[in-house]
Write an enzyme that holds these catalytic residues in place. Structure first.
Site, PDB file in Angstrom:
ATOM      1  CG  HIS A  53      -1.941  -1.044   1.236  1.00 34.01           C
ATOM      2  ND1 HIS A  53      -3.015  -0.991   2.090  1.00 34.01           N
ATOM      3  CD2 HIS A  53      -2.098  -2.169   0.500  1.00 34.01           C
ATOM      4  CE1 HIS A  53      -3.791  -2.045   1.882  1.00 34.01           C
ATOM      5  NE2 HIS A  53      -3.237  -2.775   0.919  1.00 34.01           N
ATOM      6  CD  GLU A  55      -2.001   4.062   3.215  1.00 36.13           C
ATOM      7  OE1 GLU A  55      -1.712   3.447   2.160  1.00 36.13           O
ATOM      8  OE2 GLU A  55      -3.147   4.076   3.687  1.00 36.13           O
ATOM      9  CB  CYS A  83      -6.499  -0.651   5.232  1.00 32.79           C
ATOM     10  SG  CYS A  83      -4.771  -1.205   5.207  1.00 32.79           S
ATOM     11  CB  CYS A  86      -1.985   1.513   6.249  1.00 29.94           C
ATOM     12  SG  CYS A  86      -1.568   0.663   4.700  1.00 29.94           S
TER      13      CYS A  86
END
Length: 157
Positions: A53, A55, A83, A86
């Site tokens: 992701h 992040e 999410c 993260c």
């Protein structure tokens, strides 16, 4: 003290991710002094890595840049509500401030879903600033997913 937004840079990373066929999420990590430490867009498909992701990639890059697993005093700018995975990484990295654009009613971990930062046993809670350039962030995601649905529907014919 003036407020400087890095959301345009995060949106640029999100657009680049979309151009690569990734879900358009972008992230930027900025030091307490206002220096960009890392920028990233989603790479889950190209890296064949469900943890890639924006992040997570930005956190890894920023930690490498500062030579520490802690990003104390840093701010993370991201186009979509993180999410739970993260959100946990943000807490573990001790990021001071989380600024995000669009809420994620399906997979978010901050305002929706498990609301990770509300858990009493969490060791670190960043300051949270939601809704920055929310419409631009949401529009980018909606356009991307509409395009995917259109392509899917067109290929059925």
């Amino acid at each position: 003290m003036s407020f400087t937004t890095f959301m345009p840079k995060a949106l640029s990373e999100a657009r680049a991710a979309a151009a690569r066929g990734e879900v358009p999420v972008g992230a930027v990590i900025v030091s307490a002094e206002g220096d960009i430490l890392a920028m990233a867009g989603n790479e889950t498909r190209e890296a064949l890595d469900p943890t890639a992701h924006a992040e997570m990639i930005a956190i890894r890059r920023a930690c490498a840049a500062v030579g520490s697993e802690r990003l104390t005093g840093c701010t993370l700018w991201v186009t979509l509500e993180p999410c739970p995975m993260c959100a946990a990484a943000i807490a573990h990295a001790r990021i001071a401030r989380l600024c995000y654009g669009a809420s994620d009613p399906k997979s978010g971990g901050i305002e929706t879903g498990p609301r990770l930062y509300d858990h009493p046993n969490l060791h670190h809670r960043p300051e949270i600033i939601p809704g920055l350039e929310e419409n631009a962030c949401r529009d980018l995601l909606q356009t991307f997913f509409q395009s995917i649905r259109f392509q899917r529907d067109t290929n059925k014919s």
